[in-house]
Design a protein around this motif. Sequence first.
Motif, mmCIF file in Angstrom:
data_model
loop_
_atom_site.group_PDB
_atom_site.id
_atom_site.type_symbol
_atom_site.label_atom_id
_atom_site.label_comp_id
_atom_site.label_asym_id
_atom_site.label_seq_id
_atom_site.Cartn_x
_atom_site.Cartn_y
_atom_site.Cartn_z
ATOM 1 N N SER A 58 -3.997 135.697 79.861
ATOM 2 C CA SER A 58 -3.055 134.553 79.706
ATOM 3 C C SER A 58 -2.380 134.395 81.200
ATOM 4 O O SER A 58 -2.159 133.029 81.450
ATOM 5 C CB SER A 58 -2.226 135.010 78.856
ATOM 6 O OG SER A 58 -1.061 135.955 79.064
ATOM 7 N N GLY A 59 -2.083 135.317 81.970
ATOM 8 C CA GLY A 59 -1.760 134.933 83.338
ATOM 9 C C GLY A 59 -2.853 134.055 84.116
ATOM 10 O O GLY A 59 -2.413 133.041 84.735
ATOM 11 N N LEU A 60 -3.955 134.246 83.983
ATOM 12 C CA LEU A 60 -5.048 133.628 84.876
ATOM 13 C C LEU A 60 -5.135 132.178 84.176
ATOM 14 O O LEU A 60 -5.310 131.213 85.101
ATOM 15 C CB LEU A 60 -6.491 134.472 84.506
ATOM 16 C CG LEU A 60 -6.439 135.464 85.253
ATOM 17 C CD1 LEU A 60 -7.823 136.323 84.851
ATOM 18 C CD2 LEU A 60 -6.617 135.593 86.762
ATOM 19 N N LEU A 61 -5.151 132.178 82.922
ATOM 20 C CA LEU A 61 -5.251 130.664 82.520
ATOM 21 C C LEU A 61 -4.142 129.867 82.702
ATOM 22 O O LEU A 61 -4.171 128.553 82.753
ATOM 23 C CB LEU A 61 -5.345 130.872 80.977
ATOM 24 C CG LEU A 61 -6.598 131.575 80.305
ATOM 25 C CD1 LEU A 61 -6.365 131.599 78.752
ATOM 26 C CD2 LEU A 61 -7.795 130.459 80.759
ATOM 27 N N ALA A 62 -2.812 130.552 83.162
ATOM 28 C CA ALA A 62 -1.628 129.624 83.154
ATOM 29 C C ALA A 62 -1.725 129.160 84.686
ATOM 30 O O ALA A 62 -1.127 128.136 85.155
ATOM 31 C CB ALA A 62 -0.401 130.616 83.318
ATOM 32 N N VAL A 63 -2.867 129.490 85.563
ATOM 33 C CA VAL A 63 -2.949 128.730 87.075
ATOM 34 C C VAL A 63 -4.156 127.930 86.763
ATOM 35 O O VAL A 63 -5.251 128.326 87.310
ATOM 36 C CB VAL A 63 -3.034 129.854 87.924
ATOM 37 C CG1 VAL A 63 -3.106 129.189 89.282
ATOM 38 C CG2 VAL A 63 -1.878 130.852 87.877
ATOM 39 N N ASN A 64 -4.199 126.733 86.387
ATOM 40 C CA ASN A 64 -5.224 126.016 86.122
ATOM 41 C C ASN A 64 -5.085 124.763 87.490
ATOM 42 O O ASN A 64 -4.366 124.919 88.314
ATOM 43 C CB ASN A 64 -4.690 125.092 84.938
ATOM 44 C CG ASN A 64 -3.555 124.242 84.859
ATOM 45 O OD1 ASN A 64 -3.013 123.747 86.006
ATOM 46 N ND2 ASN A 64 -3.084 124.033 83.715
ATOM 47 N N GLU A 65 -5.851 123.792 87.296
ATOM 48 C CA GLU A 65 -6.224 122.941 88.664
ATOM 49 C C GLU A 65 -4.801 122.064 88.833
ATOM 50 O O GLU A 65 -4.700 122.116 90.063
ATOM 51 C CB GLU A 65 -7.336 122.165 88.115
ATOM 52 C CG GLU A 65 -7.688 121.088 89.372
ATOM 53 C CD GLU A 65 -8.934 119.999 89.089
ATOM 54 O OE1 GLU A 65 -8.931 118.973 89.540
ATOM 55 O OE2 GLU A 65 -9.983 120.586 88.276
ATOM 56 N N ASP A 66 -4.053 121.521 87.909
ATOM 57 C CA ASP A 66 -3.037 120.872 88.208
ATOM 58 C C ASP A 66 -1.978 121.797 88.572
ATOM 59 O O ASP A 66 -1.224 121.638 89.799
ATOM 60 C CB ASP A 66 -2.567 120.341 86.675
ATOM 61 C CG ASP A 66 -1.160 119.585 86.889
ATOM 62 O OD1 ASP A 66 -1.165 118.638 87.582
ATOM 63 O OD2 ASP A 66 -0.192 119.947 86.436
ATOM 64 N N LYS A 67 -1.690 123.193 88.317
ATOM 65 C CA LYS A 67 -0.861 124.135 88.669
ATOM 66 C C LYS A 67 -1.117 124.337 90.288
ATOM 67 O O LYS A 67 -0.481 124.482 91.177
ATOM 68 C CB LYS A 67 -0.730 125.542 88.072
ATOM 69 C CG LYS A 67 0.107 126.203 88.734
ATOM 70 C CD LYS A 67 1.354 125.933 88.352
ATOM 71 C CE LYS A 67 2.469 127.071 88.771
ATOM 72 N NZ LYS A 67 3.863 126.899 88.655
ATOM 73 N N CYS A 68 -2.284 124.290 90.724
ATOM 74 C CA CYS A 68 -2.626 124.608 91.862
ATOM 75 C C CYS A 68 -2.482 123.484 93.069
ATOM 76 O O CYS A 68 -1.946 123.551 94.039
ATOM 77 C CB CYS A 68 -4.208 124.869 92.015
ATOM 78 S SG CYS A 68 -4.871 126.598 91.480
ATOM 79 N N ALA A 69 -2.465 122.060 92.386
ATOM 80 C CA ALA A 69 -2.319 120.911 93.046
ATOM 81 C C ALA A 69 -0.602 121.034 93.447
ATOM 82 O O ALA A 69 -0.170 120.534 94.386
ATOM 83 C CB ALA A 69 -2.898 119.755 92.300
ATOM 84 N N ARG A 70 0.053 121.614 92.370
ATOM 85 C CA ARG A 70 1.734 121.531 92.625
ATOM 86 C C ARG A 70 1.827 122.559 93.473
ATOM 87 O O ARG A 70 2.890 122.267 94.286
ATOM 88 C CB ARG A 70 2.235 121.702 91.019
ATOM 89 C CG ARG A 70 2.232 120.346 90.437
ATOM 90 C CD ARG A 70 2.691 120.431 89.031
ATOM 91 N NE ARG A 70 2.112 121.088 88.044
ATOM 92 C CZ ARG A 70 2.563 121.933 87.163
ATOM 93 N NH1 ARG A 70 3.584 122.583 87.472
ATOM 94 N NH2 ARG A 70 1.688 122.726 86.419
#
Length: 120
Positions: free
Chosen positions: A59-71
């Motif tokens: 669940s920790g890994l899933l929370a870091v998606n493409e949008d999160k990386c862009a932010r």
Amino acid sequence: MSTSQGRSGEDLASSYLSRRGYTILGRNLRLGRGELDIIACSETLLLFVEVKTHKTRESGLLAVNEDKCARLYSAAEAWLAKHPAYAGLQCRFDLIIVTPRMGLPRWLPPRIEHMKDIIN
């Protein structure tokens, strides 16, 4: 996880990085389109660290998606614009996942997994 558990995870992650020789430059900074949980540096490396305190690693890994990386990238750019003295350091985006030890004695510390270079 609650906000207090998230802060506790960030405290653990900061201590983890400090024990490995990094200097903590800032925590929980809102810049650009995102927030930086931890900014740390060594002599040659500047880390922008996302901390996820979750019940499971997955669940920790899933929370870091493409949008999160862009932010994260946007916030890092904004931080560097305000701190040009660090612009010469190599920058890296890391993820630290903090997971509790479920079903084990409470005296065992949570598991800390440090994943390096999560954004290329």
